[in-house]
Design a protein around this motif. Structure first.
Motif, PDB file in Angstrom:
ATOM      1  N   PRO A 292       0.810  -1.228   0.000  1.00 58.88           N
ATOM      2  CA  PRO A 292       0.000   0.000   0.000  1.00 58.88           C
ATOM      3  C   PRO A 292       0.843   1.277   0.000  1.00 58.88           C
ATOM      4  O   PRO A 292       0.444   2.286  -0.585  1.00 58.88           O
ATOM      5  CB  PRO A 292      -0.829  -0.121   1.279  1.00 58.88           C
ATOM      6  CG  PRO A 292      -0.047  -1.064   2.147  1.00 58.88           C
ATOM      7  CD  PRO A 292       0.593  -2.026   1.218  1.00 58.88           C
ATOM      8  N   ALA A 293       2.001   1.251   0.644  1.00 54.89           N
ATOM      9  CA  ALA A 293       2.839   2.461   0.680  1.00 54.89           C
ATOM     10  C   ALA A 293       3.321   2.823  -0.711  1.00 54.89           C
ATOM     11  O   ALA A 293       3.348   4.009  -1.092  1.00 54.89           O
ATOM     12  CB  ALA A 293       4.028   2.245   1.617  1.00 54.89           C
ATOM     13  N   VAL A 294       3.707   1.820  -1.495  1.00 55.80           N
ATOM     14  CA  VAL A 294       4.112   2.079  -2.878  1.00 55.80           C
ATOM     15  C   VAL A 294       2.945   2.669  -3.650  1.00 55.80           C
ATOM     16  O   VAL A 294       3.093   3.623  -4.418  1.00 55.80           O
ATOM     17  CB  VAL A 294       4.597   0.777  -3.542  1.00 55.80           C
ATOM     18  CG1 VAL A 294       4.847   0.992  -5.032  1.00 55.80           C
ATOM     19  CG2 VAL A 294       5.858   0.271  -2.852  1.00 55.80           C
ATOM     20  N   GLY A 295       1.750   2.083  -3.459  1.00 51.76           N
ATOM     21  CA  GLY A 295       0.566   2.584  -4.153  1.00 51.76           C
ATOM     22  C   GLY A 295       0.270   4.024  -3.815  1.00 51.76           C
ATOM     23  O   GLY A 295      -0.067   4.830  -4.687  1.00 51.76           O
ATOM     24  N   ASP A 296       0.403   4.368  -2.540  1.00 50.24           N
ATOM     25  CA  ASP A 296       0.132   5.750  -2.136  1.00 50.24           C
ATOM     26  C   ASP A 296       1.128   6.724  -2.787  1.00 50.24           C
ATOM     27  O   ASP A 296       0.758   7.852  -3.166  1.00 50.24           O
ATOM     28  CB  ASP A 296       0.213   5.871  -0.610  1.00 50.24           C
ATOM     29  CG  ASP A 296      -0.946   5.161   0.084  1.00 50.24           C
ATOM     30  OD1 ASP A 296      -1.983   4.914  -0.575  1.00 50.24           O
ATOM     31  OD2 ASP A 296      -0.809   4.833   1.285  1.00 50.24           O
ATOM     32  N   GLN A 297       2.388   6.310  -2.908  1.00 44.24           N
ATOM     33  CA  GLN A 297       3.379   7.160  -3.578  1.00 44.24           C
ATOM     34  C   GLN A 297       3.008   7.378  -5.048  1.00 44.24           C
ATOM     35  O   GLN A 297       3.127   8.492  -5.578  1.00 44.24           O
ATOM     36  CB  GLN A 297       4.761   6.525  -3.485  1.00 44.24           C
ATOM     37  CG  GLN A 297       5.345   6.507  -2.080  1.00 44.24           C
ATOM     38  CD  GLN A 297       6.683   5.789  -2.021  1.00 44.24           C
ATOM     39  OE1 GLN A 297       7.225   5.392  -3.054  1.00 44.24           O
ATOM     40  NE2 GLN A 297       7.201   5.609  -0.820  1.00 44.24           N
ATOM     41  N   LEU A 298       2.544   6.305  -5.687  1.00 44.30           N
ATOM     42  CA  LEU A 298       2.178   6.416  -7.096  1.00 44.30           C
ATOM     43  C   LEU A 298       0.912   7.246  -7.286  1.00 44.30           C
ATOM     44  O   LEU A 298       0.774   7.960  -8.280  1.00 44.30           O
ATOM     45  CB  LEU A 298       2.008   5.026  -7.704  1.00 44.30           C
ATOM     46  CG  LEU A 298       3.273   4.168  -7.746  1.00 44.30           C
ATOM     47  CD1 LEU A 298       2.993   2.809  -8.355  1.00 44.30           C
ATOM     48  CD2 LEU A 298       4.377   4.883  -8.532  1.00 44.30           C
ATOM     49  N   VAL A 299      -0.019   7.148  -6.348  1.00 45.53           N
ATOM     50  CA  VAL A 299      -1.223   7.985  -6.417  1.00 45.53           C
ATOM     51  C   VAL A 299      -0.833   9.454  -6.363  1.00 45.53           C
ATOM     52  O   VAL A 299      -1.339  10.289  -7.122  1.00 45.53           O
ATOM     53  CB  VAL A 299      -2.196   7.629  -5.272  1.00 45.53           C
ATOM     54  CG1 VAL A 299      -3.288   8.683  -5.143  1.00 45.53           C
ATOM     55  CG2 VAL A 299      -2.820   6.257  -5.497  1.00 45.53           C
ATOM     56  N   ALA A 300       0.069   9.777  -5.439  1.00 42.40           N
ATOM     57  CA  ALA A 300       0.522  11.168  -5.344  1.00 42.40           C
ATOM     58  C   ALA A 300       1.231  11.593  -6.625  1.00 42.40           C
ATOM     59  O   ALA A 300       1.064  12.732  -7.083  1.00 42.40           O
ATOM     60  CB  ALA A 300       1.447  11.323  -4.141  1.00 42.40           C
ATOM     61  N   ASP A 362       5.155   4.099 -17.833  1.00 46.02           N
ATOM     62  CA  ASP A 362       4.194   5.091 -17.354  1.00 46.02           C
ATOM     63  C   ASP A 362       2.790   4.495 -17.257  1.00 46.02           C
ATOM     64  O   ASP A 362       2.021   4.805 -16.330  1.00 46.02           O
ATOM     65  CB  ASP A 362       4.172   6.299 -18.283  1.00 46.02           C
ATOM     66  CG  ASP A 362       5.464   7.113 -18.196  1.00 46.02           C
ATOM     67  OD1 ASP A 362       6.294   6.804 -17.313  1.00 46.02           O
ATOM     68  OD2 ASP A 362       5.644   8.032 -19.014  1.00 46.02           O
ATOM     69  N   ALA A 363       2.447   3.633 -18.206  1.00 42.11           N
ATOM     70  CA  ALA A 363       1.132   2.985 -18.173  1.00 42.11           C
ATOM     71  C   ALA A 363       1.001   2.124 -16.917  1.00 42.11           C
ATOM     72  O   ALA A 363      -0.048   2.113 -16.253  1.00 42.11           O
ATOM     73  CB  ALA A 363       0.926   2.139 -19.429  1.00 42.11           C
ATOM     74  N   LEU A 364       2.079   1.396 -16.578  1.00 39.00           N
ATOM     75  CA  LEU A 364       2.043   0.574 -15.382  1.00 39.00           C
ATOM     76  C   LEU A 364       1.932   1.440 -14.136  1.00 39.00           C
ATOM     77  O   LEU A 364       1.210   1.103 -13.188  1.00 39.00           O
ATOM     78  CB  LEU A 364       3.283  -0.310 -15.306  1.00 39.00           C
ATOM     79  CG  LEU A 364       3.390  -1.220 -14.072  1.00 39.00           C
ATOM     80  CD1 LEU A 364       2.178  -2.136 -13.985  1.00 39.00           C
ATOM     81  CD2 LEU A 364       4.683  -2.022 -14.107  1.00 39.00           C
ATOM     82  N   THR A 365       2.645   2.567 -14.123  1.00 36.82           N
ATOM     83  CA  THR A 365       2.563   3.482 -12.982  1.00 36.82           C
ATOM     84  C   THR A 365       1.139   3.977 -12.788  1.00 36.82           C
ATOM     85  O   THR A 365       0.599   3.989 -11.679  1.00 36.82           O
ATOM     86  CB  THR A 365       3.512   4.669 -13.197  1.00 36.82           C
ATOM     87  OG1 THR A 365       4.865   4.203 -13.270  1.00 36.82           O
ATOM     88  CG2 THR A 365       3.386   5.681 -12.063  1.00 36.82           C
ATOM     89  N   LEU A 366       0.514   4.393 -13.888  1.00 38.98           N
ATOM     90  CA  LEU A 366      -0.857   4.886 -13.821  1.00 38.98           C
ATOM     91  C   LEU A 366      -1.835   3.776 -13.414  1.00 38.98           C
ATOM     92  O   LEU A 366      -2.735   3.993 -12.601  1.00 38.98           O
ATOM     93  CB  LEU A 366      -1.270   5.475 -15.170  1.00 38.98           C
ATOM     94  CG  LEU A 366      -0.594   6.805 -15.530  1.00 38.98           C
ATOM     95  CD1 LEU A 366      -0.738   7.090 -17.017  1.00 38.98           C
ATOM     96  CD2 LEU A 366      -1.212   7.942 -14.706  1.00 38.98           C
ATOM     97  N   TRP A 367      -1.635   2.589 -14.000  1.00 35.18           N
ATOM     98  CA  TRP A 367      -2.515   1.461 -13.670  1.00 35.18           C
ATOM     99  C   TRP A 367      -2.436   1.147 -12.169  1.00 35.18           C
ATOM    100  O   TRP A 367      -3.450   0.937 -11.512  1.00 35.18           O
ATOM    101  CB  TRP A 367      -2.104   0.235 -14.496  1.00 35.18           C
ATOM    102  CG  TRP A 367      -2.924  -0.996 -14.192  1.00 35.18           C
ATOM    103  CD1 TRP A 367      -4.074  -1.378 -14.784  1.00 35.18           C
ATOM    104  CD2 TRP A 367      -2.628  -1.988 -13.189  1.00 35.18           C
ATOM    105  NE1 TRP A 367      -4.544  -2.551 -14.226  1.00 35.18           N
ATOM    106  CE2 TRP A 367      -3.674  -2.955 -13.236  1.00 35.18           C
ATOM    107  CE3 TRP A 367      -1.601  -2.161 -12.261  1.00 35.18           C
ATOM    108  CZ2 TRP A 367      -3.699  -4.069 -12.408  1.00 35.18           C
ATOM    109  CZ3 TRP A 367      -1.640  -3.267 -11.420  1.00 35.18           C
ATOM    110  CH2 TRP A 367      -2.676  -4.213 -11.497  1.00 35.18           C
TER     111      TRP A 367
END
Length: 380
Positions: A292-300, A362-367
């Motif tokens: 989840p921490a990685v996900g939160d960084q990517l959301v930001a 970038d697509a993976l980051t956004l996904w």
């Protein structure tokens, strides 16, 4: 009817009832019951005779005294029905035995009535006899049904306990064969554990109904708000229910399959998949949940520059665009917007973040960021 006539009628009734040989009636009825009703074939005729005699004696007493059975006496007849249930005699053969016994008793009663020159008294006695039999048979049926219900509940609780112990790995190995037989499972077969939970639009009863036809054994646990079943293969596609399916394991290792099934169910619910997820099927989704921490960084990184309704719109746009393999026309049709509107939103995203969905990384980051928002219930 005056008092003298009533007294004479009671006297004649008493003579008729006193002339009955209950021993002979019980013996004759017992022999017929044991001979003609399959459920009684293995019963000892003398024991059946003794039990029928214990039923007939109070019936005659009620008729002689001209009264109905008390609550305590009705309870004794209910206990008789419960005893038959304990012996494994079903309700239908029990009622047939009661009917045959009543018929034998009435035939004997009728013969005695004929010997007394009092048609009216005999008619009243016959009427009272059948009325008494009806009331007492109802008590017998009630006792039988209540005991059958108790036995069924006890058996279900036993099956539930065995299945729960199998799933948690708490069942001793020496009881595996017994558990398999009780639950109708095959020791030589490996089973998948299926795990599902109720949700906003589905109760635990609805989940149970959806899974039961496709499982070899099922455990519904309202206390922990989940339903667990054993299957020999995947669930049919028509079971449109978020669920998880663990790998096939022997009965002694179902705990391993349960752990995977719970995790897969978590994936199905978190990402609103509306279907059964099999173990190993969605490794990237599992990574989103596990990090989840990685996900939160990517959301930001992806959506930190927006908020509110604008952010919700952008997240939905990116999700549809990636689902359409970056085909703007298809994504726009899915969102009911003009393709140029969609292209404008994507260009604005790239300008603000430097991320281009056309690039794989970038697509993976956004996904990942979209999935993180979905799993956290913040996808709009």
């Amino acid at each position: 009817m005056d008092k003298e006539a009533e007294s004479q009628a009671r006297e004649r009734r008493g003579h008729v009832l006193a002339a009955l040989s209950l021993e002979d009636i019980a013996a004759s009825a017992a022999a017929t019951v044991v001979r003609e009703i399959p459920a009684y074939h293995a019963h000892d005729a003398d024991q059946v005779r003794a039990e029928l005699l214990a039923v007939l004696a109070p019936v005659v007493a009620f008729l002689r005294e001209g009264r109905e059975a008390t609550a305590a006496e009705q309870a004794q007849f209910a206990a008789f029905g419960a005893h038959r249930a304990e012996q494994g005699v079903g309700l239908e053969p029990l009622l047939e035995a009661f009917r045959l016994t009543s018929r034998h008793a009435f035939d004997a009663l009728y013969e005695e009535i004929r010997r007394v020159d009092a048609p009216q008294a005999g008619l009243e006695l016959a009427r009272d006899f059948w009325a008494c039999c009806d009331r007492l048979s109802a008590a017998v049926v009630q006792g039988h049904r209540e005991r059958e219900l108790e036995r069924a509940q006890a058996a279900q609780e036993h099956r539930t306990l065995l299945l729960r112990q199998l799933l948690t790995g708490d069942l001793p190995t020496e009881y595996l064969a017994t558990a398999a037989t009780t639950l109708g499972l095959d020791l030589r077969t490996e089973y998948h554990v299926c795990h599902a939970r109720p949700g906003k639009d589905r109760t635990i009863a609805a989940v149970e109904r959806a899974l039961r036809p496709h499982t070899a054994a099922l455990l519904a646990e309202p206390g922990t708000d989940r339903v667990i079943g054993l299957t020999t293969g995947p669930l049919p596609a028509r079971v449109a229910l978020p669920a998880g399916l663990g790998p096939a394991r022997p009965l002694s290792r179902l705990r391993e399959s349960l752990a995977e099934a719970e995790r897969c169910d978590e994936l199905a619910v978190a990402f609103a998949l509306g279907r059964c997820v099999r173990t190993g099927e969605l490794p990237l989704h599992l990574a989103v949940l596990s990090l989840p921490a990685v996900g939160d960084q990517l959301v930001a990184r992806c959506f930190g520059h927006t908020s509110g309704e604008r952010r919700t719109t952008l997240v939905r746009t990116v999700d549809a665009y990636l689902a359409a393999d970056t085909n703007a026309d298809q994504a726009a049709a899915a969102l009911f917007v003009h393709p140029n509107t969609l292209r404008y939103r994507i260009r604005a995203l790239t300008a603000a973040t430097g991320l281009d969905p056309a690039r794989t990384e970038d697509a993976l980051t956004l996904w990942w960021a979209v999935r993180r928002l979905q799993a956290s219930g913040d996808s709009g």
